[in-house]
Write an enzyme that holds these catalytic residues in place. Structure first.
Site, mmCIF file in Angstrom:
data_model
loop_
_atom_site.group_PDB
_atom_site.id
_atom_site.type_symbol
_atom_site.label_atom_id
_atom_site.label_comp_id
_atom_site.label_asym_id
_atom_site.label_seq_id
_atom_site.Cartn_x
_atom_site.Cartn_y
_atom_site.Cartn_z
ATOM 1 N N ASP A 28 -10.063 -18.244 21.228
ATOM 2 C CA ASP A 28 -10.738 -18.148 19.931
ATOM 3 C C ASP A 28 -9.758 -17.768 18.821
ATOM 4 O O ASP A 28 -9.857 -18.248 17.695
ATOM 5 C CB ASP A 28 -11.847 -17.076 19.979
ATOM 6 C CG ASP A 28 -12.988 -17.527 20.865
ATOM 7 O OD1 ASP A 28 -12.949 -18.686 21.312
ATOM 8 O OD2 ASP A 28 -13.889 -16.705 21.106
ATOM 9 N N LYS B 110 -35.797 -31.320 29.590
ATOM 10 C CA LYS B 110 -36.512 -31.368 28.313
ATOM 11 C C LYS B 110 -36.313 -30.023 27.629
ATOM 12 O O LYS B 110 -36.917 -29.022 28.009
ATOM 13 C CB LYS B 110 -37.991 -31.659 28.543
ATOM 14 C CG LYS B 110 -38.712 -31.855 27.244
ATOM 15 C CD LYS B 110 -40.094 -32.406 27.446
ATOM 16 C CE LYS B 110 -40.737 -32.684 26.104
ATOM 17 N NZ LYS B 110 -40.688 -31.556 25.168
ATOM 18 N N ASP C 242 -36.494 -26.965 25.129
ATOM 19 C CA ASP C 242 -37.624 -26.418 24.384
ATOM 20 C C ASP C 242 -37.100 -25.971 23.023
ATOM 21 O O ASP C 242 -36.792 -24.808 22.790
ATOM 22 C CB ASP C 242 -38.200 -25.228 25.162
ATOM 23 C CG ASP C 242 -39.603 -24.922 24.730
ATOM 24 O OD1 ASP C 242 -40.147 -25.671 23.899
ATOM 25 O OD2 ASP C 242 -40.161 -23.922 25.221
ATOM 26 N N GLU D 235 -32.168 -32.492 20.082
ATOM 27 C CA GLU D 235 -32.963 -31.261 20.071
ATOM 28 C C GLU D 235 -32.072 -30.098 19.644
ATOM 29 O O GLU D 235 -30.990 -29.896 20.212
ATOM 30 C CB GLU D 235 -33.494 -31.022 21.495
ATOM 31 C CG GLU D 235 -34.630 -30.073 21.588
ATOM 32 C CD GLU D 235 -36.008 -30.738 21.364
ATOM 33 O OE1 GLU D 235 -36.060 -31.965 21.074
ATOM 34 O OE2 GLU D 235 -36.998 -30.013 21.463
ATOM 35 N N CYS E 259 -42.534 12.029 31.800
ATOM 36 C CA CYS E 259 -43.291 13.155 32.356
ATOM 37 C C CYS E 259 -42.273 14.232 32.717
ATOM 38 O O CYS E 259 -41.243 13.950 33.332
ATOM 39 C CB CYS E 259 -44.031 12.671 33.602
ATOM 40 S SG CYS E 259 -44.510 14.005 34.692
ATOM 41 N N LYS F 22 -43.771 -32.161 32.729
ATOM 42 C CA LYS F 22 -43.700 -30.783 32.239
ATOM 43 C C LYS F 22 -43.813 -29.773 33.382
ATOM 44 O O LYS F 22 -44.515 -30.012 34.364
ATOM 45 C CB LYS F 22 -44.846 -30.528 31.230
ATOM 46 C CG LYS F 22 -44.788 -31.396 29.986
ATOM 47 C CD LYS F 22 -43.720 -30.964 29.008
ATOM 48 C CE LYS F 22 -44.137 -29.840 28.108
ATOM 49 N NZ LYS F 22 -45.059 -30.196 27.039
ATOM 50 N N TYR G 57 -30.080 -36.958 22.477
ATOM 51 C CA TYR G 57 -30.646 -37.670 23.619
ATOM 52 C C TYR G 57 -31.064 -39.104 23.326
ATOM 53 O O TYR G 57 -31.560 -39.781 24.219
ATOM 54 C CB TYR G 57 -31.821 -36.917 24.231
ATOM 55 C CG TYR G 57 -32.911 -36.501 23.262
ATOM 56 C CD1 TYR G 57 -33.670 -37.436 22.567
ATOM 57 C CD2 TYR G 57 -33.176 -35.154 23.058
ATOM 58 C CE1 TYR G 57 -34.664 -37.052 21.695
ATOM 59 C CE2 TYR G 57 -34.176 -34.751 22.185
ATOM 60 C CZ TYR G 57 -34.918 -35.706 21.494
ATOM 61 O OH TYR G 57 -35.898 -35.323 20.629
ATOM 62 N N CYS H 134 -48.941 13.823 31.198
ATOM 63 C CA CYS H 134 -48.738 12.823 32.255
ATOM 64 C C CYS H 134 -50.094 12.439 32.860
ATOM 65 O O CYS H 134 -50.863 13.321 33.260
ATOM 66 C CB CYS H 134 -47.819 13.410 33.328
ATOM 67 S SG CYS H 134 -47.746 12.383 34.799
ATOM 68 N N CYS I 200 -49.965 13.936 36.734
ATOM 69 C CA CYS I 200 -49.884 15.363 37.100
ATOM 70 C C CYS I 200 -50.214 16.295 35.939
ATOM 71 O O CYS I 200 -50.137 17.510 36.090
ATOM 72 C CB CYS I 200 -48.499 15.682 37.650
ATOM 73 S SG CYS I 200 -47.216 15.697 36.388
ATOM 74 N N CYS J 69 -44.800 16.021 40.177
ATOM 75 C CA CYS J 69 -45.593 14.833 39.857
ATOM 76 C C CYS J 69 -45.631 13.903 41.073
ATOM 77 O O CYS J 69 -44.582 13.420 41.519
ATOM 78 C CB CYS J 69 -44.980 14.127 38.655
ATOM 79 S SG CYS J 69 -45.880 12.639 38.217
ATOM 80 N N GLU K 81 -33.372 -36.244 32.379
ATOM 81 C CA GLU K 81 -32.783 -35.301 31.408
ATOM 82 C C GLU K 81 -33.646 -34.049 31.364
ATOM 83 O O GLU K 81 -34.878 -34.170 31.384
ATOM 84 C CB GLU K 81 -32.788 -35.904 29.987
ATOM 85 C CG GLU K 81 -32.146 -37.255 29.884
ATOM 86 C CD GLU K 81 -32.321 -37.899 28.487
ATOM 87 O OE1 GLU K 81 -32.845 -37.227 27.574
ATOM 88 O OE2 GLU K 81 -31.935 -39.053 28.341
ATOM 89 N N LYS L 226 -36.382 -41.579 31.659
ATOM 90 C CA LYS L 226 -36.382 -42.762 30.792
ATOM 91 C C LYS L 226 -35.879 -43.953 31.600
ATOM 92 O O LYS L 226 -34.893 -43.814 32.347
ATOM 93 C CB LYS L 226 -35.424 -42.556 29.604
ATOM 94 C CG LYS L 226 -35.851 -41.434 28.690
ATOM 95 C CD LYS L 226 -34.827 -41.173 27.599
ATOM 96 C CE LYS L 226 -35.291 -40.015 26.726
ATOM 97 N NZ LYS L 226 -34.210 -39.456 25.922
HETATM 98 N N1 5U1 Z 1 -34.245 -34.966 26.800
HETATM 99 C C1 5U1 Z 1 -35.089 -35.540 25.930
HETATM 100 N N2 5U1 Z 1 -35.964 -34.866 25.188
HETATM 101 N N3 5U1 Z 1 -36.606 -35.781 24.457
HETATM 102 C C2 5U1 Z 1 -37.572 -35.602 23.526
HETATM 103 N N4 5U1 Z 1 -35.158 -36.845 25.674
HETATM 104 C C3 5U1 Z 1 -36.104 -37.008 24.749
HETATM 105 N N5 5U1 Z 1 -36.551 -38.130 24.146
HETATM 106 C C4 5U1 Z 1 -37.510 -37.997 23.234
HETATM 107 C C5 5U1 Z 1 -38.048 -36.747 22.892
HETATM 108 C C6 5U1 Z 1 -39.105 -36.626 21.869
HETATM 109 O O1 5U1 Z 1 -38.001 -39.072 22.620
HETATM 110 C C7 5U1 Z 1 -37.522 -40.354 23.030
HETATM 111 C C8 5U1 Z 1 -38.663 -41.277 22.928
HETATM 112 C C9 5U1 Z 1 -36.384 -40.742 22.164
#
Ligand code: 5U1
Length: 682
Positions: free
Chosen positions: A39, A126, A128, A183, A436, A324, A235, A418, A421, A442, A124, A300
């Site tokens: 770094d 997914k 969050d 994402e 406590c 999911k 993605y 407590c 006790c 106790c 892949e 996919k």
């Molecule tokens: N890994 C992944 N997440 N995700 C979310 N691929 C992916 N593809 C998406 C979405 C909404 O939409 C495709 C239809 C491009």
């Protein structure tokens, strides 16, 4: 204007060289996941570029990595129309539903096998996070937009530019126009730091990494976004100039990578339904070790030709599906709060909930941590709450659905005494926990101390589990730790459902546990904040229990890894005559350990080294490996960092192995580790 027009050639050339070098380091770090310089070296180049741009302002270009944080948007985030709609994904929640999806694809493509066993998919994780579209024109980041309603999103360009892994310029043979989709997320570790800092500043915390990512991206001041350590994986391609894109999804992802856009390292090419199902299982198992939150797996169809044949329904493609995971968060009602007393007297509020299925199990209790947390959440009995259960982590109440608060929701008040006790309850300065003050008076503390004492890493009394200890304390067969060694087959047999055979097995385990080690015995005593490692260091530095009992704060602080707080707890423990009496009684009743020899420096060749154990070891238990390393002077850590010297990677090692590889840390297989121990006599 080219950089060199208004400056002496050498400064402009140097600025461009610095930009290129920094971009290269960014690519190695974010895209290849292989940092090539420390770094400090990166920071030096960045500082040099900043200085050069300060001295020669007309050298500042929009592409410069110094320009990641720009001005504030004039009016929030204005709407921006996507070049092509941002699609969403249809979901399935079971293997059967996934098979149905695969069968329909097979039928539509007129494949010969019923479930398209010969069809290639890309699997892949997914993530969050928050979907993003970024437009690169002639390789330069032009703008970035959130999904919005799929047609129009919000212009978050200034904020997206601050994300370290989003390149401001593409590299290689990129298309003149590229709309790339991905994402934005926040790594679990960065999320924890963010919330810890928020708590320290008395600010609101985020309920989960997804909310943290969304909240951080939608900051009006990009300087705040820049501090939040957001990340991105790409993605898909929304659209691109003709003639640039490969004919399969997998190859397109590789293209993105070659243009400097990071893609998730867990992506795999899969052949047929069974491999997809295996991939789902693999990622589910890895889920807790992954450095980011995911909520499922996306499949996919790999061939773009086949994708086109399949087409779309409404807003989602027919060629992709999200399988999911069971939800990790659910809403339920808080019916009451109990206060539980732990081994060290900590009085912990526990939420009693209307049972709810979350994270794959039915949850009816969740931790509320402490009174500070209750106040921070402003949670009341009768509230509708969000409960989170991720992996093996204890379920927690993460937020309150305030809109659903009932009129007579009841405030939660800390117990004055407590609950077990009735001794006074006290709070130490700077600590959130109430305790406590009853100590061994106790029964809750005594029960928990005994459960800890008998546990595997402590005295390892096989068959003496939580329920049996609770029962024996209730029946007043045992009162103190030493009473365990006064048990007889006759006494134990009087307990309900305890046959004579089980009773004699238990007495045999108790007898066997008498032969122990000093470090295990110290750990078993349950001194506050004395874990296995501290117990080991205490034992091997002081060599016998009398020396430890008589040690002063200063003497204890001189021992490896013992700071003033832990030293204080140790002194406090041995200053209590009741504790000394119990230790004495345990020894009188036969608990013993071999003498420890003082080790010379040569016998501790791993002093100052940090080792990490990961994966499954087959030739010894993880704990044995740890003890052997500790005996050689090493520190054994649970996580890989740049301070790690060696990682021992057993079977199915996951993210720690990947991280160690990235950081260039020495990695031993189990065989190499065993050979190493043999070589150095450890
Ligand atoms: N890994 C992944 N997440 N995700 C979310 N691929 C992916 N593809 C998406 C979405 C909404 O939409 C495709 C239809 C491009």
């Amino acid at each position: 204007m080219s950089l060199s027009e208004n400056n002496s050639n050498s400064e402009a050339v140097r600025a461009e060289a610095l930009i290129e070098q920094i971009e290269e380091y960014n690519y190695q770090y974010y895209v290849l996941d292989q940092p090539s310089v420390p770094d400090a070296q990166y920071d030096r180049l960045m500082r040099e570029l900043l200085q050069l741009e300060k001295d020669f302002p007309n050298l500042v270009s929009e592409n410069s990595p110094t320009q990641k944080v720009g001005g504030k948007p004039a009016h929030g985030f204005p709407p921006i129309e996507h070049l092509t709609p941002m699609l969403s994904l249809d979901n399935v929640f079971s293997e059967q539903e996934f098979k149905d999806f695969a069968r329909k694809i097979s039928e539509r493509l007129d494949l010969t096998t019923p479930q398209g066993e010969e069809l290639s998919y890309v699997g892949e994780p997914k993530l969050d996070g928050l979907a993003i579209s970024i437009i690169y024109r002639n390789g330069k980041l032009e703008h970035a937009a959130t999904r919005g309603d799929g047609r129009t999103g919000e212009n978050v360009t200034l904020n997206v530019r601050t994300i370290g892994s989003v390149p401001l310029r593409l590299r290689g043979d990129f298309p003149p126009l590229l709309d790339v989709r991905g994402e934005i997320f926040i790594a679990k570790s960065d999320f924890e730091i963010l919330n810890r800092n928020a708590i320290e500043r008395g600010e609101k915390t985020f309920a989960n990494p997804r909310n943290a990512a969304a909240g951080s991206l939608r900051q009006l001041d990009p300087r705040i976004t820049a501090k939040r350590k957001l990340s991105v994986y790409f993605y898909a391609v929304g659209s691109a100039s003709d003639g640039y894109l490969a004919s399969s999804h997998r190859q397109r992802l590789q293209q993105l990578k070659s243009w400097g856009l990071p893609i998730c390292p867990e992506i795999q090419l899969l052949s047929g339904v069974n491999q997809n199902i295996e991939y789902y299982k693999l990622i589910s198992e890895k889920r807790d070790q992954l450095p980011y939150d995911i909520d499922g797996v996306v499949f996919k169809v790999d061939s773009i030709d086949q994708q086109q044949q399949l087409g779309f329904v409404a807003k989602a493609p027919r060629w992709a599906i999200a399988h999911k995971f069971p939800a990790q968060e659910e809403v339920t009602k808080l019916t009451s709060v109990d206060f539980q007393v732990g081994r060290t007297g900590a009085v912990t509020p526990v939420a009693r909930l209307e049972p709810v299925f979350v994270g794959g199990v039915t949850v009816s209790n969740a931790t509320l941590h402490n009174m500070d947390e209750i106040n921070r959440l402003d949670v009341r009995v009768g509230d509708t709450v969000v409960v989170r259960r991720a992996g093996d982590v204890i379920p927690q109440v993460v937020s309150v659905v305030k809109a659903e608060r009932i009129e007579n929701a009841k405030k939660i008040v800390k117990p004055e005494v407590c609950p077990v006790c009735q001794s006074a309850v006290e709070k130490e300065a700077d600590q959130a926990v109430y305790r406590c003050t009853g100590g061994l008076v106790c029964s809750a503390q005594r029960t928990q101390s005994m459960i800890h004492f008998a546990s595997r890493k402590a005295m390892d009394i096989d068959g003496l589990g939580d329920k049996l200890i609770e029962l024996m304390i209730d029946e007043e067969i045992i009162h103190h730790l030493s009473d365990i060694y006064r048990l007889t087959v006759d006494k134990v047999s009087t307990l309900e459902r305890m046959a004579e055979k089980s009773a004699s097995n238990l007495i045999e385990s108790i007898e066997n546990s008498k032969q122990t080690t000093l470090e295990k015995f110290l750990y078993a005593l349950g001194i506050r904040e004395v874990g296995e490692v501290t117990a080991y260091n205490l034992a091997h530095q002081c060599l016998d229990i009398n020396t430890i009992a008589k040690s002063t704060l200063q003497e204890l602080e001189a021992i490896k890894d013992i700071g003033p707080i832990v030293a204080g707890h140790i002194v406090h423990f041995f200053a209590n005559p009741q504790n000394l009496q119990i230790i004495n009684e345990l020894q009188q009743l036969g608990v013993h350990w071999p003498d420890i020899e003082k080790k010379s420096a040569e016998m501790m060749p791993l002093t100052e080294q940090v080792w990490v154990l990961t994966g499954t070891l087959s030739q010894m238990k993880r704990n044995e490996a740890k003890q052997r390393l500790l005996a050689l002077g090493a520190k054994v850590s649970g996580s890989v960092s740049k301070n790690t010297n060696v990682l021992v990677a057993g079977e199915a090692a996951g993210s720690k192995l990947t991280k160690a590889q990235t950081l260039g840390i020495t990695i031993y297989s189990e065989d190499e580790f065993v050979e190493f121990l043999d070589r150095i006599g450890g």
